[in-house]
Write a protein that holds these residues in place. Sequence first.
Motif, PDB file in Angstrom:
ATOM      1  N   PHE A  53      -0.753   7.695   9.487  1.00  0.00           N
ATOM      2  CA  PHE A  53       0.184   7.949   8.223  1.00  0.00           C
ATOM      3  C   PHE A  53      -0.608   9.100   7.439  1.00  0.00           C
ATOM      4  O   PHE A  53      -0.162   9.478   6.212  1.00  0.00           O
ATOM      5  N   GLY A  54      -1.857   9.375   7.674  1.00  0.00           N
ATOM      6  CA  GLY A  54      -2.625  10.194   6.838  1.00  0.00           C
ATOM      7  C   GLY A  54      -3.263   9.537   5.526  1.00  0.00           C
ATOM      8  O   GLY A  54      -3.589  10.238   4.757  1.00  0.00           O
ATOM      9  N   ILE A  55      -3.516   8.340   5.558  1.00  0.00           N
ATOM     10  CA  ILE A  55      -3.966   7.538   4.507  1.00  0.00           C
ATOM     11  C   ILE A  55      -5.459   6.731   5.046  1.00  0.00           C
ATOM     12  O   ILE A  55      -5.476   6.261   6.121  1.00  0.00           O
ATOM     13  N   VAL A  79       0.782  -1.123  -0.123  1.00  0.00           N
ATOM     14  CA  VAL A  79      -0.023   0.106   0.005  1.00  0.00           C
ATOM     15  C   VAL A  79       0.970   1.296   0.141  1.00  0.00           C
ATOM     16  O   VAL A  79       0.757   2.113  -0.883  1.00  0.00           O
ATOM     17  N   LEU A  80       1.820   1.212   0.875  1.00  0.00           N
ATOM     18  CA  LEU A  80       2.807   2.557   0.747  1.00  0.00           C
ATOM     19  C   LEU A  80       3.500   2.865  -0.288  1.00  0.00           C
ATOM     20  O   LEU A  80       3.877   3.772  -0.482  1.00  0.00           O
ATOM     21  N   ASN A  81       3.568   1.850  -0.991  1.00  0.00           N
ATOM     22  CA  ASN A  81       4.334   1.898  -2.430  1.00  0.00           C
ATOM     23  C   ASN A  81       3.318   2.892  -3.304  1.00  0.00           C
ATOM     24  O   ASN A  81       4.000   3.370  -4.381  1.00  0.00           O
ATOM     25  N   LEU A  82       2.128   2.892  -3.101  1.00  0.00           N
ATOM     26  CA  LEU A  82       1.231   3.598  -3.761  1.00  0.00           C
ATOM     27  C   LEU A  82       0.617   4.799  -3.258  1.00  0.00           C
ATOM     28  O   LEU A  82       0.114   5.649  -3.913  1.00  0.00           O
ATOM     29  N   ASN A  94      -7.092  -3.735  11.084  1.00  0.00           N
ATOM     30  CA  ASN A  94      -6.293  -2.812  12.048  1.00  0.00           C
ATOM     31  C   ASN A  94      -5.251  -1.928  11.344  1.00  0.00           C
ATOM     32  O   ASN A  94      -5.181  -0.789  11.762  1.00  0.00           O
ATOM     33  N   LEU A  95      -4.440  -2.531  10.506  1.00  0.00           N
ATOM     34  CA  LEU A  95      -3.302  -1.900   9.901  1.00  0.00           C
ATOM     35  C   LEU A  95      -4.123  -0.780   9.116  1.00  0.00           C
ATOM     36  O   LEU A  95      -3.541   0.360   9.156  1.00  0.00           O
ATOM     37  N   PHE A  96      -4.898  -0.967   8.461  1.00  0.00           N
ATOM     38  CA  PHE A  96      -5.815  -0.266   7.605  1.00  0.00           C
ATOM     39  C   PHE A  96      -6.371   0.939   8.139  1.00  0.00           C
ATOM     40  O   PHE A  96      -6.272   2.116   7.775  1.00  0.00           O
TER      41      PHE A  96
END
Length: 428
Positions: free
Chosen positions: A126-128, A95-98, A117-119
């Motif tokens: 992280f502001g995502i 995900v962070l790659n995008l 939980n991660l998402f």
Amino acid sequence: MYPCSPNAKIETKCLHAGYTPENGGPGVMPIVQSTTYRFDSTEHVAALFDMPTEPMYSRFANPTCDAVEQKITAMEGGVGAMLTTSGQAASLLSVLNLCSAGDSLVSVSTIYGGTVNLFSVTLKRFGIECIWVDPNASEEEIEAAIQPNTRLVFGETIANPALTVFDIEKFAKIAHRNHIPLIVDNTFATPVLCRPFEFGADIVVHSTTKYMDGHAVQGGGVIVDSGNFDWAASGKFPDFTEPDESYHGVVYTRDFGKMAYIIKARMQLMRDFGCYPAANSAFLLNLGLETLPVRMRQYCANAMAVAKMLKSSDKIASVTYPGLPDDPCHALAEKYLPDGTSGVISISIKGGREAAVRFMDALRLASIEVHVADIRTCVLHPASATHRQLTEEQLVAAGIDGGLIRISVGLENVEDIIADLEQALDKV
């Protein structure tokens, strides 16, 4: 790249892909247990920092890991792969790659609780933003969830532990209409049972800790790139099409073509996060991969027999196993998983949480483990363990109730597995 043909069957790829004359050939994969490598000149090292064509430091590349990455790439039918230290790390980096702060992703709600939980928590910091959708939502509803800042769609081939089957083609078409990629977690299916790239997925992730390893000896994950998504044509990914000032102005689409995604993941994210496995872990993973096709067939056969037995018990409110003809996801399973639907079964015991605990504590052969997809039969109560951090609303959205038990059917004699489950049910 591979000594076996790209058209070789999965059994052949599991045994031969990734081996080269340089690493000795099948059966003698070396364990390069080193953090660093020696080069013949300063110019050689400098060139590698411009174009990383060989390992230079084991925080982000290693020859043993590279051989296993090539094997998994061949199995999934992609162009490149990158191992990680866990499935969670693979999901995070994919995900962070995008996505950057201010971006969003769309995910189905039935995915693994740790990924929920991660998402919903960590990426939010992280502001995502993660926008959740029902896997059975209409195309119009899913499309409405995609915002101008949405950068990907995410789902699991077989959800853990809801065991819903992800409609890969439907979500791929929606994602591509909106010029964004589809990422699929293929952990439970493995490429033996389903190859998501063949149905339109762009990126695949796995927790290799599960079936790929199969023996509960080491944790790991992997990201696999199909090479099919056109990052330049999308217009939504300037990090791929404009110079990366953190890496000598490289332009990933220009310099690496179809491998732009996976090279960017390694050069940017693995360089900075350093969640790369040790050579010994990759060596152990390779041993699991070599027997994966044989094991997957037996897992599926054993699980089907167990699921049929459980369906006949008056102690059980419901049995969820996509391989059963009356399962709500059976039609999708026939489309995406014609050779079987893994060894994982979800059951709901009558009497709720208390009855579920009594059943689990009465088991003798099957063990209570915070694990799944092992060679040995194991069980877990998700509401008390892997999904404990979720709210009641999130549990419902994930298809989990207090009586739900996840059974990972192992490779023991199926009559012994059934006998153990029956004696435990007698005590409920």
